[in-house]
Structure formats: structure tokens, C-alpha cells
Design an enzyme around this catalytic site. Structure first.
Site, PDB file in Angstrom:
ATOM      1  N   CYS A  34       0.975  -1.188  -0.027  1.00  9.45           N
ATOM      2  CA  CYS A  34      -0.005  -0.126   0.000  1.00  9.45           C
ATOM      3  C   CYS A  34       0.717   1.350  -0.077  1.00  9.45           C
ATOM      4  CB  CYS A  34      -0.762   0.097   1.256  1.00  9.45           C
ATOM      5  SG  CYS A  34      -2.035  -1.484   1.525  1.00  9.45           S
TER       6      CYS A  34
ATOM      7  N   ARG B 288       1.310   1.593  -5.944  1.00  2.89           N
ATOM      8  CA  ARG B 288       1.593   0.734  -4.822  1.00  2.89           C
ATOM      9  C   ARG B 288       0.235   0.006  -4.452  1.00  2.89           C
ATOM     10  NH1 ARG B 288       6.407   0.920  -2.026  1.00  2.89           N
ATOM     11  NH2 ARG B 288       5.279  -0.057  -0.346  1.00  2.89           N
TER      12      ARG B 288
ATOM     13  N   TRP C 275      -3.795  -1.648  -1.403  1.00  2.00           N
ATOM     14  CA  TRP C 275      -3.488  -2.936  -2.155  1.00  2.00           C
ATOM     15  C   TRP C 275      -3.829  -3.973  -1.157  1.00  2.00           C
ATOM     16  CZ3 TRP C 275      -0.541  -7.409  -2.724  1.00  2.00           C
ATOM     17  CH2 TRP C 275      -0.650  -8.065  -3.922  1.00  2.00           C
TER      18      TRP C 275
ATOM     19  N   ASN D  16       0.587  -0.520   5.984  1.00  5.17           N
ATOM     20  CA  ASN D  16       1.182  -1.151   4.753  1.00  5.17           C
ATOM     21  C   ASN D  16       1.754  -2.399   5.321  1.00  5.17           C
ATOM     22  OD1 ASN D  16       2.460  -2.138   2.581  1.00  5.17           O
ATOM     23  ND2 ASN D  16       3.928  -0.580   2.645  1.00  5.17           N
ATOM     24  N   GLY D  17       1.421  -3.716   5.028  1.00  7.35           N
ATOM     25  CA  GLY D  17       1.804  -4.928   5.524  1.00  7.35           C
ATOM     26  C   GLY D  17       0.567  -5.911   5.877  1.00  7.35           C
TER      27      GLY D  17
ATOM     28  N   GLU E 209       9.896 -20.694 -19.647  1.00  9.46           N
ATOM     29  CA  GLU E 209       9.874 -19.382 -19.013  1.00  9.46           C
ATOM     30  C   GLU E 209      10.737 -18.480 -19.476  1.00  9.46           C
ATOM     31  OE1 GLU E 209       7.259 -17.596 -18.219  1.00  9.46           O
ATOM     32  OE2 GLU E 209       8.211 -15.888 -16.840  1.00  9.46           O
TER      33      GLU E 209
ATOM     34  N   LYS F  52      10.223 -15.012 -21.704  1.00  6.60           N
ATOM     35  CA  LYS F  52      10.697 -13.612 -21.186  1.00  6.60           C
ATOM     36  C   LYS F  52      11.557 -12.902 -22.349  1.00  6.60           C
ATOM     37  CE  LYS F  52       8.642 -13.104 -18.628  1.00  6.60           C
ATOM     38  NZ  LYS F  52       7.608 -13.311 -17.674  1.00  6.60           N
TER      39      LYS F  52
ATOM     40  N   GLU G  84       9.279 -12.058 -25.291  1.00  6.92           N
ATOM     41  CA  GLU G  84       8.215 -10.937 -25.279  1.00  6.92           C
ATOM     42  C   GLU G  84       9.027  -9.462 -25.019  1.00  6.92           C
ATOM     43  OE1 GLU G  84       5.464 -11.206 -21.848  1.00  6.92           O
ATOM     44  OE2 GLU G  84       6.804 -11.997 -20.556  1.00  6.92           O
TER      45      GLU G  84
ATOM     46  N   HIS H  64      15.576 -35.042 -31.596  1.00  8.20           N
ATOM     47  CA  HIS H  64      14.285 -35.453 -32.363  1.00  8.20           C
ATOM     48  C   HIS H  64      13.856 -34.463 -33.282  1.00  8.20           C
ATOM     49  CE1 HIS H  64      14.018 -39.068 -29.778  1.00  8.20           C
ATOM     50  NE2 HIS H  64      14.331 -38.170 -28.761  1.00  8.20           N
TER      51      HIS H  64
ATOM     52  N   LYS I 269      -1.168  -6.306 -19.898  1.00 11.41           N
ATOM     53  CA  LYS I 269      -1.143  -6.947 -18.364  1.00 11.41           C
ATOM     54  C   LYS I 269      -1.872  -8.008 -18.100  1.00 11.41           C
ATOM     55  CE  LYS I 269       1.446  -7.316 -14.708  1.00 11.41           C
ATOM     56  NZ  LYS I 269       2.569  -8.025 -14.869  1.00 11.41           N
TER      57      LYS I 269
HETATM   58  C1  F6R Z   1       4.269 -13.240 -19.655  1.00 13.17           C
HETATM   59  C2  F6R Z   1       2.792 -12.775 -18.985  1.00 13.17           C
HETATM   60  C3  F6R Z   1       1.651 -13.684 -19.245  1.00 13.17           C
HETATM   61  C4  F6R Z   1       0.791 -13.811 -18.415  1.00 13.17           C
HETATM   62  C5  F6R Z   1      -0.510 -14.312 -18.950  1.00 13.17           C
HETATM   63  C6  F6R Z   1      -1.423 -14.937 -17.665  1.00 13.17           C
HETATM   64  O1  F6R Z   1       5.328 -12.284 -19.117  1.00 13.17           O
HETATM   65  O2  F6R Z   1       2.990 -12.096 -18.093  1.00 13.17           O
HETATM   66  O3  F6R Z   1       1.878 -14.617 -20.101  1.00 13.17           O
HETATM   67  O4  F6R Z   1       1.480 -14.664 -17.515  1.00 13.17           O
HETATM   68  O5  F6R Z   1      -1.128 -13.632 -19.731  1.00 13.17           O
HETATM   69  O6  F6R Z   1      -1.880 -14.057 -16.964  1.00 13.17           O
HETATM   70  P1  F6R Z   1      -2.575 -14.068 -15.470  1.00 13.17           P
HETATM   71  O7  F6R Z   1      -1.193 -14.802 -14.699  1.00 13.17           O
HETATM   72  O8  F6R Z   1      -2.677 -12.721 -15.085  1.00 13.17           O
HETATM   73  O9  F6R Z   1      -3.531 -14.963 -15.570  1.00 13.17           O
END
Ligand code: F6R
Length: 596
Positions: free
Chosen positions: A2, A27, A71, A97-98, A469, A473, A476, A492, A591
Site C-alpha cells: 500500500c 503501490r 492494495w 502497509n503490511g 519461462e 521472457k 516478449e 528428435h 498486463k
Molecule cells: C508473460 C505474462 C503472461 C501472463 C498471462 C497470464 O510475462 O505475464 O504470459 O502470465 O497473460 O496472466 P495471469 O497470470 O494474469 O492470468
């Protein structure tokens, strides 16, 4: 996570508090509120963004007060759960906050003594506790109350009968003092202060601070004076929001130790996972998208290894097309945002099939929490960079906790083994920090490898999804084309693509697949591809077989996905930075993906 801001000075507090609060909105923005001492204590709060609060604020007069943006971690985002919280006398206001770990037992005791609670938050127990100790001296009452509290906090409090004074305290949540002429400030983070002062003092764990217009007093929790010289901040406002990091993503990668710590907080001792029970569960299906799907895949190996329970992972967007088996696994839906449409659809489908559904999400009160029977929160704090980093790490930690709980309930883990695993989990923040300390070394390696057009990532067993993963990363955020393979699969088909200009990132930590990984690395090197390995510290052999090694600390292999992921996140970040990519907002991505 927060945001809090406090002010004691000669000017009207309200505009200063609102301005500071807006700079902390990153935050959290579930609710916002202010407490100002004018003619008595005035508190206004509401659900939603700071702008929503601002639109309904009367002109509160007074030059002492604080504000909070929330938050949510305990208690849904709502007006009653918004901070400040006020005691029964209506004279003490508190923002926090915490997480107060022992809030439930405190609440029980305080209610038995006649205190009336109005919210579901952990914070409210603290304001009533302070009230119970108050005897004309707010500072003394807070000090006593904090001795009864377990958990993390940065708090600000005022008392209507003690105008001109804001009291703060900190343990494991940030708090900084801003020093001005005839006015002083408190805040969670420097951006809230920079318009007013560049002289700050960081409050440390288990310290209390009192600000008045005339001065700042810093003490430890025993009441002993603490002396600390102010520092001068040279950041711009924008730099400050990122905590001095160039991008939110880098800041968030560096927050991994804190995210691990918060996700474990209060849960390890009794494996109390927000009321989750594994009774009657005979198998597990983990369902998610993107990065969360990679956490699900790691979870499959972890559940099998630790809890000896059959587990499988499936993409949320595919789950609904699978045939419903006659047995009903526990379906674990993992989603950072809790709003991903495919994952929400899968949660509904799981329950339609008669399965119990457990959600793992970072966002309190998100849609996922309404589609599942139980929710376990990762408490990584808000993540702004589009690429998931610290939240992925927190998801792994949540899955380790669920696996331990299942191992305990199913009797597959003895007491000693369980204690050992708990201790190892406790050491994970250190393991993540070990890798973070290598950021410069990793940056140099990114300069060497990050000019490639194509890359391969390989791993085996629990580190195969970690390689996936790592590849996601780098794809993207740096736009390098990267493919991840289970290392045994290269021969293969994909080996046909390897040349001296396709670097291979190989996760080759010391785990049961290590020897096999070495053979696979041999196959790669024989095709002339440069190999960057992620290996275990002290492994003298690996460097002889590869071009470069990023070392992780020597920890039990089942937990290695945590430090390995941090290394791969730093590597992807550094490659993207060198390629001058818009790291926090990669093209075509969002996001939270709320379409199917
Ligand atoms: C990649 C990334 C996405 C999310 C995906 C699912 O860095 O962030 O691949 O992981 O869109 O999102 P959530 O976890 O919010 O369901």
C-alpha cells in the site's frame, strides 16, 4: 503493498497528502482515505482510485494528517476496509502497509474486552490495541502495541488530542521521512516527497518516528534514541517511482526476495494456507496461461516429488476441450491478475465438472476468487511491468507451500523431512538475492548473446518449464525468437536448426538430470552453438563444457526454479535493454488479458 503519506507542518495538509498519495498509486489502488486533525479528527475514505476519493472530499482543514492508498491483502477492497481505521473513541486513526500475522487472535481478545470492529482487515486490530494502551501518550501506546504484534508493517497514526504530531513505525515495509523547514513528512516511498524536499531519512525495521512541524525524533521499539543523518536524493520524480531502477521490470525482478518473504509470511509454521485443506484429494490438475502456466508446469513436478500425488498441467485455453475424466482432481487455477478470461472460463468448467477449484492469484477480490472454492494469495505486491517476474516467483512459492501441505496431510512427508523443507523455503529469499547480486555479470553475458536472432533454451524435469519461462521472457521483451525444449528432445528434430549463430541457454543445475543435461549440452556444442549454462556454485566441471556459466547457489534441486528464474529474468531484461526495447510495455501485449 500500500502507499502511505504523512504530514505535520504549517500548511493545509490535504493538498500535500493527496499529491503525495497520487505519486504512490503504483503501490495499489483498491481504496484510498485521509485522516486530518483540524477541529477534531476528520476521516474520509472510499473504495477505488484516489481520484474517486478526491472528487468527494469536503475541504478538510488542518495541518496534520496522513493518507493511504490500499492494495488489499486482508478483507475485500471496499469502503469499510479502506484505511484509515479508527478506534472506538473516534480519536485515533491508523493507516498500515503490511500484514499483521496474529490479527485474528488480537481481534478475538479485543472483542472480548468490548472493542467494536467494523472491517475485515488485519489492520483494525492494531488501532484497537493502541486504544487499549492509550493513556494520554500516543507514542507510548503504539510502542506497547507493537510489542504484541507479529508481522510486517509500516504504520502512520494520529490522535485528535495530540495535534501537530504524526507517528510512524516500520518493520519489513518501507517508510521514509522527508525533512523540510517548519514541516516534516512521512511516506512509503521517496516519490511522494520529492516535490517538497530532497532531504530524507530512511526508517529501519523495528524503529518508530515522530514528526511535528519542528522536528523528527527517531527511536527503536524500546524507546532508545536513534541517530541517522539525512541523505540528499538526486533522482527525478519519474526515476523515484521506479525506486531508482531504469524500468519497473528491473525493480520488480529485484523485489523477488521480498515477494518470497511475503508469500511465506505467517504460513510456514502451521501450513495454514488461507483455510485450504487437501482432505479427500487424490490428484491435481493445474490450469493457467502464459507465465502462470509455466508455474503450473513446475507445480506438477513439485507436487509429484513432494506430495507424491499424481499431477498434470494444462493450458486454460485448452482445458475446456479435454474430456472430463471420471475421477475429479483438485483443479488449481493460477493467475497473477485473477482476470484472465481463459483461466476464468477454465475455473467455471472445472466446477461444472464437479471438481473442487483452488485459485492462486496476486490480486485480492479479483474475478478468479469468485469462481473458485478457495483462494491462496501470492503477496508479491503490485506488478506494473507487463512481463510477469516477481509474481511468477511468488506463484512458485505458493505452489511449494501447497505441496508441503498436501505432503503433510497425506503423510508422505515425515516431521523431519517437513521441517527440513520448511527451512529450505525460508532460505529462498537469500537464494534469489545471491543471483540478483550478479546483475552486472549477467548484463555482460546478455551483451555477448543478446545480439542473436534466434535462441534455444533447454532444461529437464522441474527446470524444463523454467527454460520455457526463460524463453518466453526473452521473446516478449527483447523480441529475440526463442524456443524452449526439454533437453532430451533436441535430437528428435530441433538440432537441425542449431548453428554457430544460435546460442543455447541450458539449465544445468545439480539435480537428478544433471548428467543427462551434460550429454545434451555436448550434442549442442558439437553443432557449434555457443552455450550459456545456468549451473550450481562450486560445480568445477560444467565450465569445461560450456562457454559461460551463471551460477545459482547450492540449494536442494526442487527449489532451484526460483534462483534460475531470477537469473533468466535478469538476462532477458539486459538483452532487451541493449536492444532498446520498450521493456515495461512490450508491443502487442497487455498486463491483463480479458478476452478469450
Ligand atoms: C508473460 C505474462 C503472461 C501472463 C498471462 C497470464 O510475462 O505475464 O504470459 O502470465 O497473460 O496472466 P495471469 O497470470 O494474469 O492470468
Amino acid at each position: 503493498m500500500c502507499g502511505i503519506v504523512g504530514y505535520a507542518g504549517r500548511r493545509d495538509a490535504l493538498p500535500i497528502l493527496l499529491d503525495g498519495l497520487k505519486r504512490l498509486e503504483y503501490r495499489g489502488y483498491d481504496s484510498a482515505g485521509v485522516a486530518i486533525i483540524g477541529s477534531g479528527l476528520q476521516v474520509v475514505k472510499d473504495k477505488g482510485f484516489i481520484a474517486n476519493l478526491e472528487a468527494q472530499l469536503p475541504p478538510l482543514k488542518g495541518s496534520t494528517g496522513f493518507a493511504h492508498t490500499r492494495w488489499a491483502t486482508h478483507g475485500a477492497p471496499s469502503k469499510v476496509n479502506a484505511h484509515p481505521h479508527v478506534d472506538c473513541t473516534g480519536k485515533i486513526a491508523l493507516a498500515h502497509n503490511g500484514i499483521i500475522e496474529n490479527h485474528a487472535s488480537l481481534r478475538e481478545k479485543l472483542e472480548a474486552r468490548g472493542h467494536t470492529f467494523t472491517s475485515q482487515t488485519d489492520t483494525e486490530s492494531l488501532v484497537h490495541l493502541i486504544e487499549s494502551y492509550y493513556d494520554g501518550d500516543l507514542e507510548a501506546a503504539i510502542r506497547k502495541a507493537l510489542h504484541d504484534v507479529r508481522g510486517s508493517y509500516a504504520i502512520l497514526a494520529v490522535h485528535a488530542d495530540e495535534p501537530g504530531k504524526v507517528i510512524g513505525a516500520r518493520n519489513e515495509s518501507p517508510l521514509v521521512v522527508g525533512i523540510g523547514p517548519d514541516e516534516n513528512f512521512l511516506a512509503s516511498d521517496v516519490p511522494a516527497l520529492l516535490r517538497y524536499t530532497d532531504r530524507v531519512v530512511y526508517v529501519m525495521d523495528k524503529e518508530m518516528v515522530v514528526i511535528t512541524p519542528k522536528g523528527v525524533t527517531l527511536k527503536d521499539l524500546e524507546g532508545n534514541a536513534v541517530r541517522r543523518e539525512p541523505q540528499r536524493i538526486t533522482w527525478s520524480l519519474e526515476d523515484a517511482e521506479k525506486g531508482g531502477f531504469e524500468h519497473f521490470m528491473l525493480k520488480e525482478i529485484h523485489e523477488a526476495p521480498q515477494a518470497i518473504h511475503q508469500t511465506l509470511l505467517g504460513r510456514l509454521a502451521n501450513l495454514d494456507l488461507d483455510g485450504f485443506s487437501s482432505e479427500g484429494i487424490t490428484s491435481v490438475k493445474l490450469v493457467a496461461c502464459g507465465t502462470s502456466y509455466h508455474a503450473a508446469l513446475v507445480g506438477k513436478y513439485v507436487f509429484e516429488e513432494i506430495a507424491r500425488i499424481p499431477a498434470s498441467a494444462e493450458l486454460a485455453s485448452e482445458y475446456r476441450y479435454s474430456q472430463a475424466p471420471s475421477e475429479r482432481p483438485l483443479v488449481i487455477l493460477i493467475s497473477q491478475s485473477g482476470e484472465t478470461a481463459d483461466t476464468l472460463g477454465a475455473a467455471r468448467e472445472a466446477r461444472r465438472r464437479g471438481c473442487k477449484a483452488l485459485g492462486i492469484t496476486n490480486i485480492l477480490g479479483s474475478s478468479l476468487t469468485r469462481e473458485v472454492d478457495k483462494t491462496i494469495y501470492t503477496r508479491a505486491g503490485i506488478e506494473i511491468g507487463v512481463a510477469a517476474t516477481k509474481t511468477f516467483i511468488a506463484q512458485l512459492v505458493a505452489l511449494y507451500l501447497v505441496a508441503l501441505k498436501m505432503g503433510q496431510d497425506r503423510g508422505t512427508l515425515g516431521y523431519d523431512e517437513l521441517d527440513r523443507l520448511k527451512d529450505q523455503l525460508r532460505s529462498l529469499p537469500r537464494a534469489a538475492q545471491y543471483v540478483l547480486n550478479k546483475a552486472q555479470e549477467i548484463e555482460a553475458l546478455a551483451a555477448k548473446y543478446g545480439t542473436a536472432r534466434d535462441m534455444f533454451y533447454i532444461g529437464r524435469h522441474v527446470n524444463y518449464p523454467v527454460a520455457m519461462e526463460g524463453a518466453l521472457k526473452i521473446k516478449e521483451i527483447s523480441y529475440i525468437h526463442a524456443e524452449a525444449y526439454a533437453a532430451g528432445e533436441l535430437k528428435h528434430g530441433p538440432l537441425a536448426l542449431l548453428t554457430s549463430s544460435t546460442p543455447v541457454v541450458a539449465v544445468a543445475v545439480q539435480d537428478p538430470t544433471y548428467e543427462k543435461m551434460r550429454s545434451n549440452i555436448g550434442e549442442v556444442s558439437a553443432r557449434g552453438s555457443p552455450v550459456l549454462a545456468i549451473g550450481t556454485e562450486g560445480d568445477k566441471e560444467l565450465p569445461k563444457f560450456v562457454d559461460d556459466v551463471i551460477e545459482i547457489p547450492s540449494i536442494p534441486w526442487i527449489f532451484s526454479p526460483v534462483p534460475v528464474s531470477v537469473a533468466l529474468q535478469l538476462f532477458a531484461y539486459a538483452a532487451a535493454r541493449l536492444r532498446d526495447c520498450p521493456i515495461d510495455k512490450p508491443r502487442n501485449l497487455a498486463k491483463s488479458v480479458t478476452v478469450e
